[in-house]
Design a protein around this motif. Structure first.
Motif, short mmCIF file in Angstrom:
data_model
loop_
_atom_site.label_atom_id
_atom_site.label_comp_id
_atom_site.label_asym_id
_atom_site.label_seq_id
_atom_site.Cartn_x
_atom_site.Cartn_y
_atom_site.Cartn_z
N THR A 131 -35.28 -79.64 26.71
CA THR A 131 -33.97 -78.99 26.64
C THR A 131 -33.40 -78.83 25.25
N CYS A 132 -34.04 -79.39 24.23
CA CYS A 132 -33.52 -79.22 22.87
C CYS A 132 -33.53 -77.73 22.51
N ALA A 230 -40.35 -71.94 10.85
CA ALA A 230 -40.47 -73.38 10.61
C ALA A 230 -41.05 -74.12 11.80
N ARG A 231 -40.59 -73.82 12.98
CA ARG A 231 -41.09 -74.40 14.23
C ARG A 231 -41.15 -75.92 14.17
N GLU A 232 -42.38 -76.48 14.20
CA GLU A 232 -42.54 -77.94 14.28
C GLU A 232 -42.01 -78.66 13.06
N GLN A 233 -41.85 -77.94 11.93
CA GLN A 233 -41.35 -78.56 10.71
C GLN A 233 -39.91 -79.04 10.90
N VAL A 234 -39.15 -78.32 11.73
CA VAL A 234 -37.77 -78.73 12.00
C VAL A 234 -37.76 -80.09 12.69
N CYS A 235 -38.63 -80.26 13.69
CA CYS A 235 -38.68 -81.51 14.44
C CYS A 235 -39.17 -82.67 13.57
N ILE A 236 -40.11 -82.39 12.69
CA ILE A 236 -40.73 -83.47 11.91
C ILE A 236 -39.86 -83.89 10.74
N TYR A 237 -39.31 -82.91 10.02
CA TYR A 237 -38.65 -83.23 8.74
C TYR A 237 -37.13 -83.10 8.77
N MET A 238 -36.58 -82.28 9.66
CA MET A 238 -35.14 -82.05 9.63
C MET A 238 -34.37 -82.83 10.69
N CYS A 239 -34.99 -83.07 11.84
CA CYS A 239 -34.29 -83.74 12.94
C CYS A 239 -34.34 -85.26 12.76
N PRO A 240 -33.19 -85.94 12.88
CA PRO A 240 -33.20 -87.40 12.73
C PRO A 240 -33.67 -88.15 13.96
N ILE A 299 -52.90 -86.44 20.91
CA ILE A 299 -52.24 -87.53 21.63
C ILE A 299 -53.17 -88.72 21.76
N ARG A 300 -54.47 -88.51 21.58
CA ARG A 300 -55.43 -89.62 21.69
C ARG A 300 -55.32 -90.59 20.51
N ASP A 301 -54.57 -90.20 19.48
CA ASP A 301 -54.34 -91.11 18.36
C ASP A 301 -53.21 -92.10 18.64
N GLY A 302 -52.61 -92.02 19.81
CA GLY A 302 -51.52 -92.93 20.17
C GLY A 302 -50.16 -92.31 19.94
N GLN A 303 -49.11 -93.13 20.09
CA GLN A 303 -47.74 -92.66 19.90
C GLN A 303 -47.52 -92.25 18.45
N GLN A 304 -46.89 -91.10 18.26
CA GLN A 304 -46.66 -90.55 16.93
C GLN A 304 -45.25 -89.99 16.82
N LEU A 305 -44.73 -90.05 15.63
CA LEU A 305 -43.38 -89.54 15.38
C LEU A 305 -43.27 -88.08 15.77
N GLU A 306 -44.33 -87.30 15.58
CA GLU A 306 -44.26 -85.87 15.83
C GLU A 306 -44.24 -85.50 17.31
N CYS A 307 -44.67 -86.39 18.18
CA CYS A 307 -44.78 -86.06 19.61
C CYS A 307 -43.39 -85.89 20.23
N ILE A 308 -43.18 -84.74 20.88
CA ILE A 308 -41.90 -84.48 21.54
C ILE A 308 -42.00 -84.69 23.05
N THR A 309 -43.10 -85.24 23.51
CA THR A 309 -43.35 -85.53 24.93
C THR A 309 -43.09 -84.31 25.82
N CYS A 310 -43.60 -83.16 25.40
CA CYS A 310 -43.45 -81.96 26.23
C CYS A 310 -44.43 -81.97 27.39
N ALA A 311 -45.45 -82.86 27.34
CA ALA A 311 -46.39 -83.07 28.44
C ALA A 311 -47.35 -81.91 28.66
N LEU A 312 -47.41 -80.95 27.74
CA LEU A 312 -48.39 -79.87 27.89
C LEU A 312 -49.81 -80.40 27.80
N CYS A 313 -50.01 -81.47 27.05
CA CYS A 313 -51.34 -82.08 26.96
C CYS A 313 -51.76 -82.66 28.32
N ILE A 314 -50.79 -83.09 29.11
CA ILE A 314 -51.11 -83.59 30.46
C ILE A 314 -51.65 -82.45 31.31
N ASP A 315 -50.97 -81.29 31.26
CA ASP A 315 -51.44 -80.14 32.02
C ASP A 315 -52.85 -79.73 31.60
#
Length: 526
Positions: A131-132, A230-240, A299-315
């Motif tokens: 929903t972001c 920017a796309r993913e750059q916003v989530c990684i570098y701009m969003c707290p 996602i196989r590297d484990g929990q990461q700051l960049e992961c937004i848990t959109c679950a598309l990897c599950i699908d």
């Protein structure tokens, strides 16, 4: 050692230290690495369908809400949701918020904060994944990109291809539609602050306020840059929030997890490895989870700051498991506590490498010792605390909303002079009364004086004859200001300050507002 002995020491006798020039000009890397483009593949599955649903709902609410109408009568705007800055009002369907009621907005912000804490502690970064606004608009921009340029492989090929007419028209078309979406986004935003049909007509004819054009220009630029470039750059570098989420998660929070206790060791030749007696996991190392990730992580590297848990990897992973006849859930929502328990089973409590045979029965089915998600872990003290605070604030706001007065009275005593000695010896005090009629219909209000039975009052513009009460008409949804003079015979002024009360009462409903004031005199009179 003497000086001449030092001079005769050979270089080979000097100890060589184990030190490397970390900041050597030959090995120094740039401080900011150039961005590597991500070309996410379209996913298919339950989570992707849920994201389509959320995107449709959220975008529909954003773009359509300013056009909804709500009849509040002839004296109030009929736009259902309106932030009327000129008149300092906020309208939300049947609710009207005045400036002095801003605590309602503050309460909603508190609820939003605790709601975010609650959701994150329960199901991880679900807000970010579904929903972001950044996620929603990036999804929308990707729909346009895929429609024009094709899916992942086609986009990669087009990006690396030399410029041609085909590449030029596709890129121009894509960016033009992105800019149009940005314009519509900015346009929808300004419609929340004025009557939407009127502002739309003025905007198209060039008659709107310059602030409207500036706002649309700014939001067009930010939407285009953030969502398209920017796309993913916003989530990684701009969003707290990625930095804050760690404090919100615990061992019972549901997060997207690669269950390596059943996936490792991964191989693309499972049958050969199994025939050779080797341990074989369910992961076939197809990288489908990486291809669909909009953040470009594994996602196989484990929990990461960049992961937004959109679950598309599950699908993506579930689709692969279906194809090879393996049970779903190699990548799934799981808690850390559940994961560690299953990992201990697969590694003999950490004494050995992962052996997926430890978690399976001889027939290939999973062992009964495997822990699965139990929905009851969501209702733990932490989430119950967040839910309790969230509910308490919400109930408090609801009670305040239902029980609030729609008639208010404010009184300001004249400061200079505080009192006037009239020619007949009486004492006069001046007051400014401000009656707030907070409903969208005109009302007749009785203004009366309580206390000081010997005193009378006059209201400028209403009556010049002194009396204890007057009936005045107040405008709908406005504040009416009255200049009131209270007079009392000098011999009756027994103290320097005496209490009195102004009462404003609605003739039709008996709703009233009371304000305690003081009558000031020069002192005791004989």
């Amino acid at each position: 050692m003497h000086t001449d002995e030092m001079r005769s020491t050979e270089a080979g006798d000097v100890e060589k230290l184990d030190a490397a020039p970390v900041m050597s000009a030959r090995t120094r890397q740039p401080l900011y690495e150039a961005r590597k483009k991500i070309f996410p593949k379209r996913a298919e599955g339950n989570f992707r369908r849920f994201k389509w649903f959320v995107m449709a709902i959220t975008l529909g609410i954003y773009y359509l809400t300013p056009w909804l109408r709500w009849d509040r009568g002839p004296f109030a705007p009929d736009q259902a949701v309106l932030i009327d800055l000129a008149n300092r009002r906020f309208y939300f369907f049947f609710i009207e918020i005045w400036p002095q009621e801003f605590f309602f907005v503050a309460g909603l912000l508190v609820m939003a904060g605790f709601g975010l804490f609650l959701v994150t502690s329960a199901v991880g970064r679900a807000w970010c994944g579904y929903t972001c606004p950044q996620t929603v608009w990036v999804d929308l921009f990707l729909v346009i990109e895929r429609f024009i340029e094709g899916d992942r492989n086609a986009r990669i090929k087009l990006d690396s291809a030399p410029w041609s007419f085909d590449k030029l028209w596709k890129r121009v078309s894509k960016h033009a539609i992105w800019i149009l979406i940005g314009v519509l986004t900015g346009g929808a935003w300004i419609f929340y602050f004025a009557d939407a049909p009127t502002l739309a007509r003025d905007f198209m004819t060039g008659n709107a306020d310059p602030a409207a054009y500036i706002t649309v220009a700014i939001l067009t630029t930010t939407t285009y840059v953030f969502g398209g470039l920017a796309r993913e750059q916003v989530c990684i570098y701009m969003c707290p929030w990625p930095r804050i989420q760690a404090a919100m998660l615990d061992e019972n929070s549901l997060v997207v997890t690669y269950n390596d206790w059943r996936g490792e060791p991964r191989t693309r030749h499972a049958k050969k490895a199994a025939a050779a007696g080797e341990a074989v996991g369910d992961c076939v190392d197809c990288n489908a989870c990486v291809a669909v990730c909009p953040m470009g992580i594994d996602i196989r590297d484990g929990q990461q700051l960049e992961c937004i848990t959109c679950a598309l990897c599950i699908d993506a992973c579930d689709g692969v498991m279906d194809k090879i006849g393996k049970p779903r859930g190699l990548i799934a929502y799981a808690t850390l506590d559940e994961y560690q328990s299953n990992m201990a089973l697969a590694t003999n409590n950490g004494a050995a490498a992962i052996d997926p045979r430890q978690v399976r029965n001889p027939d290939g089915s999973f062992s009964d010792k495997i822990r699965h998600f139990d929905w009851r872990v969501i209702f733990r003290p932490r989430t119950l605390l967040y839910m309790g605070v969230w509910s308490a604030v919400g109930i408090g706001l609801l009670i305040a909303l239902v029980g609030r007065d729609r008639l208010e009275l404010n009184v300001l005593h004249d400061r200079n002079p505080q009192y006037v000695l009239e020619s007949d010896g009486s004492i006069r005090n001046g007051y400014t009364l401000r009656i707030l009629n907070m409903v969208a219909v005109p009302r007749d209000i009785i203004v009366q004086l309580d206390g000081l039975p010997e005193a009378n009052m006059k209201i400028n513009g209403v009556s010049e004859t002194p009396a204890r009460s007057f009936t005045v008409s107040v405008e709908p949804d406005e504040a009416t200001t009255l200049k009131v003079f209270v007079t009392m015979a000098g011999k009756m002024v027994t103290n320097e300050k005496q209490d009195l009360r102004f009462v404003a009462k609605d003739v039709a409903s008996d709703e009233q507002a009371i304000y305690d004031a003081v009558f000031i005199g020069p002192g005791a009179k004989k």
